[in-house]
Design an enzyme around this catalytic site. Structure first.
Site, mmCIF file in Angstrom:
data_model
loop_
_atom_site.group_PDB
_atom_site.id
_atom_site.type_symbol
_atom_site.label_atom_id
_atom_site.label_comp_id
_atom_site.label_asym_id
_atom_site.label_seq_id
_atom_site.Cartn_x
_atom_site.Cartn_y
_atom_site.Cartn_z
ATOM 1 N N ARG A 15 5.779 68.759 58.579
ATOM 2 C CA ARG A 15 4.520 68.178 58.074
ATOM 3 C C ARG A 15 3.301 68.961 58.563
ATOM 4 O O ARG A 15 3.219 69.360 59.715
ATOM 5 C CB ARG A 15 4.389 66.730 58.530
ATOM 6 C CG ARG A 15 2.998 66.181 58.222
ATOM 7 C CD ARG A 15 2.912 64.720 58.251
ATOM 8 N NE ARG A 15 3.286 64.142 59.516
ATOM 9 C CZ ARG A 15 3.435 62.836 59.694
ATOM 10 N NH1 ARG A 15 3.258 62.013 58.688
ATOM 11 N NH2 ARG A 15 3.769 62.372 60.877
ATOM 12 N N LYS A 34 5.414 57.500 53.465
ATOM 13 C CA LYS A 34 4.497 56.423 53.032
ATOM 14 C C LYS A 34 3.133 56.996 52.626
ATOM 15 O O LYS A 34 2.582 56.636 51.597
ATOM 16 C CB LYS A 34 4.301 55.392 54.162
ATOM 17 C CG LYS A 34 5.577 54.765 54.663
ATOM 18 C CD LYS A 34 5.327 53.799 55.795
ATOM 19 C CE LYS A 34 4.774 54.420 57.057
ATOM 20 N NZ LYS A 34 5.702 55.346 57.755
ATOM 21 N N ARG A 40 8.939 57.527 68.738
ATOM 22 C CA ARG A 40 8.488 56.806 67.537
ATOM 23 C C ARG A 40 9.654 56.156 66.797
ATOM 24 O O ARG A 40 9.549 55.047 66.290
ATOM 25 C CB ARG A 40 7.744 57.769 66.595
ATOM 26 C CG ARG A 40 6.365 58.132 67.131
ATOM 27 C CD ARG A 40 5.828 59.370 66.460
ATOM 28 N NE ARG A 40 5.436 59.158 65.081
ATOM 29 C CZ ARG A 40 5.212 60.149 64.226
ATOM 30 N NH1 ARG A 40 5.353 61.397 64.597
ATOM 31 N NH2 ARG A 40 4.831 59.867 63.000
ATOM 32 N N ARG A 55 0.483 67.544 63.532
ATOM 33 C CA ARG A 55 0.092 66.399 64.357
ATOM 34 C C ARG A 55 0.732 66.458 65.741
ATOM 35 O O ARG A 55 1.888 66.851 65.855
ATOM 36 C CB ARG A 55 0.499 65.093 63.655
ATOM 37 C CG ARG A 55 -0.569 64.573 62.745
ATOM 38 C CD ARG A 55 -0.131 63.439 61.880
ATOM 39 N NE ARG A 55 0.591 62.354 62.511
ATOM 40 C CZ ARG A 55 0.936 61.231 61.907
ATOM 41 N NH1 ARG A 55 0.597 61.055 60.637
ATOM 42 N NH2 ARG A 55 1.607 60.295 62.531
ATOM 43 N N ARG A 64 2.719 46.338 61.802
ATOM 44 C CA ARG A 64 3.789 47.157 62.352
ATOM 45 C C ARG A 64 4.638 46.378 63.349
ATOM 46 O O ARG A 64 5.622 46.910 63.855
ATOM 47 C CB ARG A 64 3.128 48.333 63.063
ATOM 48 C CG ARG A 64 3.808 49.638 62.884
ATOM 49 C CD ARG A 64 2.972 50.646 63.652
ATOM 50 N NE ARG A 64 3.532 51.940 63.580
ATOM 51 C CZ ARG A 64 3.082 52.907 62.794
ATOM 52 N NH1 ARG A 64 2.075 52.705 61.985
ATOM 53 N NH2 ARG A 64 3.650 54.084 62.830
#
Ligand code: AP5
Length: 264
Positions: free
Chosen positions: A160, A42, A204, A193, A121
Site C-alpha cells: 500500500r 475498505k 493490528r 504508512r 471498531r
C-alpha cells in the site's frame, strides 16, 4: 482532493469547521458502515462508492493521520496520544474515538449520507454509536463486511502507498499510480504508512480478531450485516458491493456476496 466528491474538511478537522461545498443531494441516500480486517480494501471501496453515490467517506484513521499534518486538523493532546497507539497498531481508547465522533455529529447528519470506515471498531463503540443515531433520529441502512483470508490481506498492506495530501490509496502492483510514487489526484509524493510495518501489522490483525470481529455478530443480530467476498480486483469487489446495496434497497434477505453470487 480524493476521488470523492467532498473535501471532508469538517470530518478531518472537527471543531467548528464546515465543508465549503455541501455534497449534492443523492438520488438515494445511504448511511453505511464498512467493516473488515485492516487492509482488506475498505478505503479503496469507499473511494469508488463516493465517486458514484456522492456520499462522504468518513474514516476515523484519516482523522488521526490528518492530525500529523499541520493545517489539516488541530492536534489536541488526545489526538497526539492517539498517534502513538496507531503507530504500534493498537486501538485508540474508545473514549477518545467517541469524543471525536460526537464532535463531528454534523457529518453523521449530512444530507449526502455517510460511509463510515474504521468506526465503530469495538462493541462499546457500536453501542455508543447506536445511541448517537437514536438521538439524531437516524438509522443505518447496512453494514458491509468485507471478508478475505488474512495472508492475502497482509500482502495488500505490504504494497500500500497513500497520499499524505488527499488520502487517496494505491498499491504498488494491484492499483499503481499512473506515475510511480506520485498521486494521480493531487500530484503529491506517495508514502508508506507507519503502521504498515510488519510488527505493527501483526498487532493490528490480533486486535482485529479480538475487538472488531465480534462486531459482525453484533450487526448480524440487528439484521444489518451483508458479507462481501473481498477476493478479486477492486472493480470486481465494487460490483459485488453495488449488488449488496441493491439487496439493501429491495429488502431482499441478506447473504454473502461472492464472485459466484454475481455470476462472474
Ligand atoms: P484505519 O485507518 O481505519 O486503518 P485499518 O482499518 O487498519 O484499515 P486500512 O486503512 O489499513 O485498510 P483498508 O481496509 O481501508 O484497505 P485499503 O483500501 O487501504 O485505522 C488505523 C489505526 O487508527 C488503527 O489501527 C487504530 O490505531 C486507529 N483507529 C482508527 N479508528 C479507530 C477506532 N474506531 N477505534 C480505535 N482505534 C481506531 O487497501 C489496502 C491496500 O490494498 C491498498 O494498497 C489498496 O490499493 C490495495 N487493495 C485494495 N483492494 C484491493 C484488491 N481488491 N486487490 C488487490 N489490492 C487491493
Amino acid at each position: 482532493m480524493t476521488a470523492s466528491s467532498s473535501s471532508r474538511v469538517a470530518w478531518l478537522s472537527g471543531g467548528d469547521t464546515q465543508c465549503p461545498v455541501l455534497p449534492p443531494l443523492p438520488s438515494r441516500l445511504f448511511r453505511l458502515v464498512l467493516l473488515g480486517a485492516p487492509g482488506v480494501g475498505k478505503g479503496t471501496q469507499a473511494e469508488l462508492l463516493c465517486e458514484r453515490l456522492g456520499t462522504c467517506h468518513l474514516s476515523t484513521g484519516d482523522i488521526f493521520r490528518a492530525a500529523k499534518n499541520p493545517g489539516q486538523a488541530k492536534c489536541s493532546p488526545a489526538l497526539d496520544a492517539a498517534l502513538g497507539y496507531m503507530k504500534r497498531g493498537e486501538l485508540v481508547p474508545d473514549q477518545t474515538v467517541l469524543d471525536l465522533v460526537r464532535e463531528r455529529t454534523g457529518c453523521i447528519r449530512c444530507r449526502g449520507g455517510f460511509l463510515l470506515d474504521g468506526f465503530p471498531r469495538t462493541v462499546a463503540q457500536a453501542e455508543s454509536f447506536a445511541r448517537i443515531l437514536d438521538q439524531e433520529h437516524l438509522q443505518l441502512d447496512g453494514v458491509l463486511n468485507y471478508d478475505l483470508a488474512i495472508d492475502k490481506v497482509v500482502a495488500r498492506l505490504g504494497g500500500r502507498r497513500t497520499c499524505p495530501g488527499c488520502k487517496a490509496v494505491f498499491h504498488v502492483t494491484s492499483r499503481p499510480p499512473r506515475q510511480e510514487g506520485i498521486c494521480d489526484h493531487c500530484g503529491k509524493s506517495l508514502l508508506q504508512r507507519e503502521d504498515d510495518r510488519p510488527e505493527a501489522v501483526r498487532v493490528r490483525m490480533e486486535v482485529y480478531e479480538k475487538s472488531t470481529r465480534p462486531l459482525t455478530e453484533f450487526y448480524r443480530k440487528r439484521g444489518l450485516l451483508v458479507t462481501i467476498e473481498a477476493e478479486g480486483t477492486p472493480e470486481e469487489i465494487y460490483q459485488r458491493t453495488l449488488t449488496a446495496l441493491g439487496s439493501i434497497g429491495s429488502g431482499k434477505s441478506r447473504k454473502r456476496l461472492s464472485s459466484s453470487a454475481i455470476g462472474r
